[in-house]
Enzyme design. Sequence first.
Site, PDB file in Angstrom:
ATOM      1  N   GLU A 193      10.039  -3.709  12.807  1.00 46.52           N
ATOM      2  CA  GLU A 193       9.682  -2.612  11.909  1.00 46.52           C
ATOM      3  C   GLU A 193       8.411  -1.941  12.404  1.00 46.52           C
ATOM      4  O   GLU A 193       7.345  -2.557  12.455  1.00 46.52           O
ATOM      5  CB  GLU A 193       9.493  -3.140  10.488  1.00 46.52           C
ATOM      6  CG  GLU A 193       9.259  -2.051   9.466  1.00 46.52           C
ATOM      7  CD  GLU A 193       9.228  -2.579   8.045  1.00 46.52           C
ATOM      8  OE1 GLU A 193       9.700  -1.872   7.147  1.00 46.52           O
ATOM      9  OE2 GLU A 193       8.725  -3.702   7.830  1.00 46.52           O
ATOM     10  N   PHE A 219       0.799  -1.221   0.000  1.00 49.93           N
ATOM     11  CA  PHE A 219       0.000   0.000   0.000  1.00 49.93           C
ATOM     12  C   PHE A 219       0.829   1.267   0.000  1.00 49.93           C
ATOM     13  O   PHE A 219       0.322   2.344  -0.337  1.00 49.93           O
ATOM     14  CB  PHE A 219      -0.921   0.025   1.231  1.00 49.93           C
ATOM     15  CG  PHE A 219      -0.185   0.236   2.538  1.00 49.93           C
ATOM     16  CD1 PHE A 219       0.171   1.507   2.966  1.00 49.93           C
ATOM     17  CD2 PHE A 219       0.165  -0.841   3.343  1.00 49.93           C
ATOM     18  CE1 PHE A 219       0.856   1.707   4.156  1.00 49.93           C
ATOM     19  CE2 PHE A 219       0.840  -0.652   4.535  1.00 49.93           C
ATOM     20  CZ  PHE A 219       1.188   0.620   4.945  1.00 49.93           C
ATOM     21  N   CYS A 258      10.152   1.370   3.392  1.00 55.22           N
ATOM     22  CA  CYS A 258      11.173   0.457   3.890  1.00 55.22           C
ATOM     23  C   CYS A 258      12.552   1.101   3.937  1.00 55.22           C
ATOM     24  O   CYS A 258      13.487   0.505   4.475  1.00 55.22           O
ATOM     25  CB  CYS A 258      11.213  -0.820   3.040  1.00 55.22           C
ATOM     26  SG  CYS A 258      11.694  -0.539   1.319  1.00 55.22           S
ATOM     27  N   SER A 269       5.851  -7.008   3.945  1.00 55.68           N
ATOM     28  CA  SER A 269       6.509  -7.295   5.214  1.00 55.68           C
ATOM     29  C   SER A 269       7.348  -8.569   5.107  1.00 55.68           C
ATOM     30  O   SER A 269       7.099  -9.428   4.242  1.00 55.68           O
ATOM     31  CB  SER A 269       5.473  -7.463   6.315  1.00 55.68           C
ATOM     32  OG  SER A 269       4.712  -8.651   6.115  1.00 55.68           O
ATOM     33  N   LYS A 329      -1.245  -7.751  -8.948  1.00 53.10           N
ATOM     34  CA  LYS A 329      -2.116  -7.743  -7.772  1.00 53.10           C
ATOM     35  C   LYS A 329      -1.674  -6.620  -6.844  1.00 53.10           C
ATOM     36  O   LYS A 329      -0.710  -6.753  -6.110  1.00 53.10           O
ATOM     37  CB  LYS A 329      -2.032  -9.094  -7.044  1.00 53.10           C
ATOM     38  CG  LYS A 329      -3.301  -9.488  -6.258  1.00 53.10           C
ATOM     39  CD  LYS A 329      -3.673  -8.571  -5.118  1.00 53.10           C
ATOM     40  CE  LYS A 329      -2.896  -8.807  -3.862  1.00 53.10           C
ATOM     41  NZ  LYS A 329      -3.431  -7.972  -2.724  1.00 53.10           N
TER      42      LYS A 329
END
Length: 506
Positions: free
Chosen positions: A401, A175, A307, A252, A199
């Site tokens: 994270e 996202f 990230c 993730s 996707k």
Amino acid sequence: MSIILQFTAVFSIALLSPMFIPLIGVMKYPALDNFVNGTTMPGDHRRIDVTSPLDGSLLSTVPLSTPVELESAVAAASEAQSAWASLTQRDRSQFFFNYRELLRSHLDELAELIHLENGKTIPESRAEIDKAMELTEFACSLPQLTSGEVLEVSQGFYCSEQLEPLGIVASITPFNFPIMVPHWTIPVALALGNAMVFKPSEKVPLSAGRTAELLTEAGLPDGIFNVLHGDRELVEAICDHPEITALTFVGSTPVAQAVYRRATASYKRVLAMGGAKNHLVLLPDADPEYSGANITASMAGCAGQRCMAAASLIAVGDVDHVIDRVCQESRAMIAGENLGAVISSAARDRIESYITEAEDQGARVLVDGRNTVVAGHESGSYVGATVIDQVTPEMRIAREEVFGPVLSILRADSLDDALAIENASEFGNAAVIYTQDGDAARQFTERARSGMVGVNVGVPVPREPFGFGGWNESRFGAGDITGTGSISFWTQAKKITSHWIHTDGE
């Protein structure tokens, strides 16, 4: 008609009615469908709401596709891919010159779409599209990068190599960058002759639908780019599908690991990019004004939802004057103005729980972004820029994270101690040093165990043609997802050895 044009027409009509503003639950955009074989593909799907993190408003609904829809997309891709691959590299790349211009001409529209569905500020959204254009420009350069070579390896014997597409490939994206991260893969994979099933995150599907429309407008043949919306069921079906030959994933670390295991079990080529825990090392000789501003921008840019964001600042020696500057800059980050929303209320709650837990364990909150509310957007999801000192390596906030605008400060006595903390992390995406000492910078770049290293650069994202890619638990699979390294991921090399016999007199 595009979703944007549909929205414009609906919105213009609605404004004529005094009932428009009080209506609750009215979608800003029409319900979204899959995009297969050059057109939308409606169906009897389960659907979920797409809401804006800015204010909680309803943007649209999105289908949760099943393996049945995947079969339709793969069939369309299979039918179209052969003819697409038969074009020359130059001819395929020409489509992306057209597409790059469409990105440029629709920049404001796309930036607004990202702002609404992701929560980024408009300047951050525009920067994301600028990067997508850069990635598309790289695809335009492929004729010069894939020309191959011919070599006479022995008298009369010639070896040559040519790159062939893999066939049907897939890309699964998160996202946090609705346009940029998809463009890590879409332009290059397609320009190299593959057909794709894409996707996107079900949290930001509107940008994906608009991307498909613009690619079609650029002249891309039907069936080459197909968009399926869905959740875990669809991801698992993509991993298992026997006709999909390669797959990239960004998300993730736990999910990246699961995707890598499942997709490689069906003999796919896989590159799965995971999470990060990036360390910024601050030395006493660093420029205070520049470092303070740069560290804050790294931590709070895109609301920390990237990230490559600063997560932990390792303060070496007497650097409190720079930390004071970081705190000053952080307090100037105003939610709803120059600091965007986080993706959801669940994300906000999770981020704030890390802050509270660290405080309970003895950390000192210097700038507190908890309980942030933006006037007029009380239903939005916001976390203010947060700076926490006295964090220790064993705390959860130092190891996991957080994915929010939160900077944890750990203390170290020397560069060696700082490197020990950095190298102990299970992740390996990015590491940065702030210093004016060339020898310290050299030591750091040589010893840091991360795939992307910065010197006085808080977000050391490589520019094309250098590839994006971390180490350790930040990446599963070989190679980089962008740059010249991505070419080998999306192709397979065919080697040809030739020997021509010449008879006398001919």
